[in-house]
Scaffold this motif. Structure first.
Motif, PDB file in Angstrom:
ATOM      1  N   SER A 139       0.816  -1.212   0.000  1.00 56.26           N
ATOM      2  CA  SER A 139       0.000   0.000   0.000  1.00 56.26           C
ATOM      3  C   SER A 139       0.850   1.262   0.000  1.00 56.26           C
ATOM      4  O   SER A 139       1.940   1.311   0.589  1.00 56.26           O
ATOM      5  N   MET A 140       0.336   2.310  -0.655  1.00 54.81           N
ATOM      6  CA  MET A 140       1.040   3.589  -0.681  1.00 54.81           C
ATOM      7  C   MET A 140       1.116   4.195   0.714  1.00 54.81           C
ATOM      8  O   MET A 140       2.092   4.890   1.051  1.00 54.81           O
ATOM      9  N   ASP A 141       0.120   3.927   1.549  1.00 55.41           N
ATOM     10  CA  ASP A 141       0.171   4.397   2.936  1.00 55.41           C
ATOM     11  C   ASP A 141       1.395   3.817   3.640  1.00 55.41           C
ATOM     12  O   ASP A 141       2.060   4.517   4.425  1.00 55.41           O
ATOM     13  N   LEU A 142       1.688   2.545   3.366  1.00 53.22           N
ATOM     14  CA  LEU A 142       2.840   1.915   3.991  1.00 53.22           C
ATOM     15  C   LEU A 142       4.141   2.498   3.445  1.00 53.22           C
ATOM     16  O   LEU A 142       5.098   2.709   4.201  1.00 53.22           O
ATOM     17  N   ILE A 143       4.182   2.790   2.146  1.00 49.69           N
ATOM     18  CA  ILE A 143       5.365   3.421   1.555  1.00 49.69           C
ATOM     19  C   ILE A 143       5.604   4.781   2.221  1.00 49.69           C
ATOM     20  O   ILE A 143       6.736   5.133   2.568  1.00 49.69           O
ATOM     21  N   THR A 144       4.534   5.554   2.401  1.00 56.24           N
ATOM     22  CA  THR A 144       4.654   6.868   3.040  1.00 56.24           C
ATOM     23  C   THR A 144       5.109   6.718   4.481  1.00 56.24           C
ATOM     24  O   THR A 144       5.973   7.477   4.962  1.00 56.24           O
ATOM     25  N   GLU A 145       4.541   5.746   5.174  1.00 51.10           N
ATOM     26  CA  GLU A 145       4.939   5.493   6.560  1.00 51.10           C
ATOM     27  C   GLU A 145       6.407   5.084   6.635  1.00 51.10           C
ATOM     28  O   GLU A 145       7.135   5.470   7.559  1.00 51.10           O
TER      29      GLU A 145
END
Length: 288
Positions: A139-145
């Motif tokens: 997920s992109m959220d995980l990449i951002t995190e």
């Protein structure tokens, strides 16, 4: 050369189901005469397996299901030399990729993310000396995190092509894409360092959109191009982080990619990276 790279791969783990046919079907068409195979895959797992076989100390952060495929994927990574303690057991089934490959090595791929949607950084720590490599099959959220807690070098393989948050582009030390992905992501023209692959034409390094290095590809008639980009990512990351100059690292990564397209598996055997620095040496283990 001394491979001075402790690498953590955060990403996807899939079971690949591959049908090999003379040609790829058109929309709505059925093509017969296929040969079916099952093998380990997923962009993250492919990169981790390649990195370990090329000689880097490698661990995998990902997730698999509580199914037979999950056990098989974990075991395949362990057999490649990857540390697997940070692969979580998810409630969903293990991710699956449905792949079609034609006689020229071209492919079509559909991915069912399954357990990859549950990859988490909970309890995961990163050291100052670690290089972290990730891709966009999580997920992109995980990449951002991920961009925040990594104190060391962060490498992003922006595949499949999705717009990246500005803070991710600004944080990444290296972003790796193919030429199609680069054209779809104009924001990368402002990135600190980008590696772009051009298939049989070679690969380049760009700093803020300006080319600073280029290496030609090796001529090969591919068996399958699945996994070639992942092996390139692993090799380039290891090479640069071990101190190779940009163009030398590109040349070695191109040779690793060329070895990959000659193997039907997405996770083939490799020699260690130092063997790929000399164009006169073999490119796969079987040639020794």
């Amino acid at each position: 050369m001394t491979i001075a790279c402790a690498l953590t791969v955060v990403g996807s783990i899939n079971a690949d189901i591959t049908a090999t046919t003379d040609r790829l079907p058109a929309a709505g068409e059925t093509v017969g005469g296929g040969r079916l195979s099952r093998s380990p895959g997923g962009k993250g797992a492919n990169q981790a397996a390649a990195a370990a076989r090329l000689g880097a100390r490698t661990r995998m952060v990902g997730a698999v299901g509580r199914d037979a495929e999950g056990q098989e994927m974990r075991q395949a990574l362990r057999a490649a030399g990857v540390l697997v303690d940070d692969i979580a057991e998810a409630t969903a089934e293990t991710g699956t990729a449905l792949i079609m490959v034609d006689s020229a090595g071209e492919n079509q791929i559909a991915v069912c993310e399954g357990a990859n949607a549950e990859v988490s950084l909970d309890g995961i720590e990163f050291g100052e000396d670690e290089t972290v490599l990730t891709q966009l099959e999580i997920s992109m959220d995980l990449i951002t995190e991920l961009a925040a807690p990594v104190p060391g070098h962060l490498v992003i393989n922006a595949a499949p092509a999705l717009p990246l948050p500005a803070e991710v582009v600004d944080r990444a030390d290296l972003i790796i894409v193919n030429e199609t992905e680069y054209s779809l992501l104009p924001q990368l023209q402002e990135a600190r360092l980008v590696a772009v692959t051009y298939g049989d034409r070679g690969s380049a390094l760009l700093a803020h959109g300006e080319q600073i290095g280029f290496a030609e590809a090796l001529a090969r008639k591919p068996v399958s191009t699945v996994g070639a980009g992942d092996a390139f990512c692993a090799a380039l990351t290891i090479g640069l982080r071990s101190g190779l100059p940009g163009e030398e690292a590109l040349r070695a990564a191109n040779r690793v990619g060329a070895a990959t397209v000659m193997d039907a598996s997405a996770q083939p055997e490799f020699l260690t990276l130092d063997h790929y620095l000399d164009s006169s040496t073999p490119t796969v283990k079987d040639e020794r």
